[in-house]
Scaffold this active site. Structure first.
Site, PDB file in Angstrom:
ATOM      1  N   SER A  36       0.476  -0.965  -0.148  1.00 33.64           N
ATOM      2  CA  SER A  36       0.117   0.171  -0.105  1.00 33.64           C
ATOM      3  C   SER A  36       0.667   1.636   0.280  1.00 33.64           C
ATOM      4  O   SER A  36       1.847   1.178   1.018  1.00 33.64           O
ATOM      5  CB  SER A  36      -1.135  -0.101   0.863  1.00 33.64           C
ATOM      6  OG  SER A  36      -1.410   1.606   1.176  1.00 33.64           O
TER       7      SER A  36
ATOM      8  N   TYR B 130      -1.615  -0.582   9.857  1.00 30.37           N
ATOM      9  CA  TYR B 130      -1.781  -1.133   8.534  1.00 30.37           C
ATOM     10  C   TYR B 130      -0.127  -1.136   7.212  1.00 30.37           C
ATOM     11  O   TYR B 130       0.051  -0.850   6.863  1.00 30.37           O
ATOM     12  CB  TYR B 130      -3.021  -0.446   8.323  1.00 30.37           C
ATOM     13  CG  TYR B 130      -3.055  -0.674   6.906  1.00 30.37           C
ATOM     14  CD1 TYR B 130      -3.896  -1.743   6.249  1.00 30.37           C
ATOM     15  CD2 TYR B 130      -3.238   0.254   5.398  1.00 30.37           C
ATOM     16  CE1 TYR B 130      -4.173  -2.352   4.871  1.00 30.37           C
ATOM     17  CE2 TYR B 130      -3.342  -0.236   4.697  1.00 30.37           C
ATOM     18  CZ  TYR B 130      -3.454  -1.465   3.853  1.00 30.37           C
ATOM     19  OH  TYR B 130      -3.711  -2.068   2.362  1.00 30.37           O
TER      20      TYR B 130
END
Length: 245
Positions: free
Chosen positions: A145, A158
């Site tokens: 990501s 995350y």
């Protein structure tokens, strides 16, 4: 030897898109996700798309023991692995000050620990595929990501797992690319999938990266020769400054 791939999180979104493209190219596939009924439907779709053999294995990606069993199942059926697609993940938000440790452990398990276990267990099969195809080698694709490249408020945990995934890919290349096994971490901004639905009040689906964009990128990476190594690709959304998801 039939070209084969193992794709995690293959029941929808990016994983399904990649699996469908590979099926159309004649890959044998092992697909996994949590929903066994949905996977059975997907397996039929992939067979119609052109895959000569689809193995279904439902399980929890938070369980590293499942990873070992999954790779063993793939090995028994195909004997090698031309591509490992580490797509499954959980996207949770929360500030550092009050992020629950139970959620921390689950996020680390799904986004990092089990992908590492899958990669470790898959290496013998990837090496076998690379030895059989010295020109193309074997590939690992890890869906990371942009939050793993550029820190973003509310995405500390995350982002940290995705940053670690990127680092793992780079270390793998240092260790294995000379043997024909290379890896790429793809770090996109928000992609129009169910995982991104929580942010629709700020970022509309129409402005997000399309699943097909990721699929096209993966397709191109898998077609590279074993001499070319692409450690990381950052994909930004149009209209942004390029430093946030």
């Amino acid at each position: 030897m039939t070209r084969s791939a193992l794709v995690t999180g293959a029941s929808k979104g990016i994983g399904l898109g990649i699996a469908t493209r590979l099926a159309s190219q004649g890959y044998g596939l092992t697909i996994t996700a949590r929903d066994s009924e949905r996977l059975a439907v997907v397996a039929e779709e992939l067979t119609r798309a052109g895959s000569p053999d689809v193995v279904v294995s439902a399980g929890d990606m938070a369980d590293e023991n499942f990873a070992a069993a999954l790779v063993a199942t793939h090995g028994e059926r195909f004997g090698s692995m031309r591509a490992l697609v580490l797509n499954a993940g959980v996207g949770t938000s929360g500030r550092v000050a009050d992020y629950p440790m139970r959620r921390f452990d689950k996020t680390v398990a799904v986004n990092l620990r089990t992908p590492f276990a899958l990669l470790q267990a898959s290496l013998p099969l990837l090496r076998t595929a690379a030895d059989a195809d010295l020109v193309g080698g074997a590939k690992v694709i890890a869906l990371a990501s942009m939050a793993g490249v550029y820190a973003e408020s509310g995405l500390a945990v995350y982002g940290a797992t995705k940053a670690a995934l990127i680092s793992m890919v780079e270390a793998l290349n240092a260790e294995e690319s000379g043997n024909g096994v290379s890896a790429t971490a793809i770090a996109p901004g928000y992609v129009d999938t169910d995982m991104s639905a929580w942010t629709h009040d700020r970022i509309t689906p129409e402005t997000m990266i399309k699943v097909d964009d990721i699929v096209e990128l993966v397709d191109g990476l898998l077609k590279l020769s074993s001499r070319a190594v692409v450690p990381k690709v950052v994909m930004t959304r149009a209209g942004t400054n390029g430093y946030s998801a």
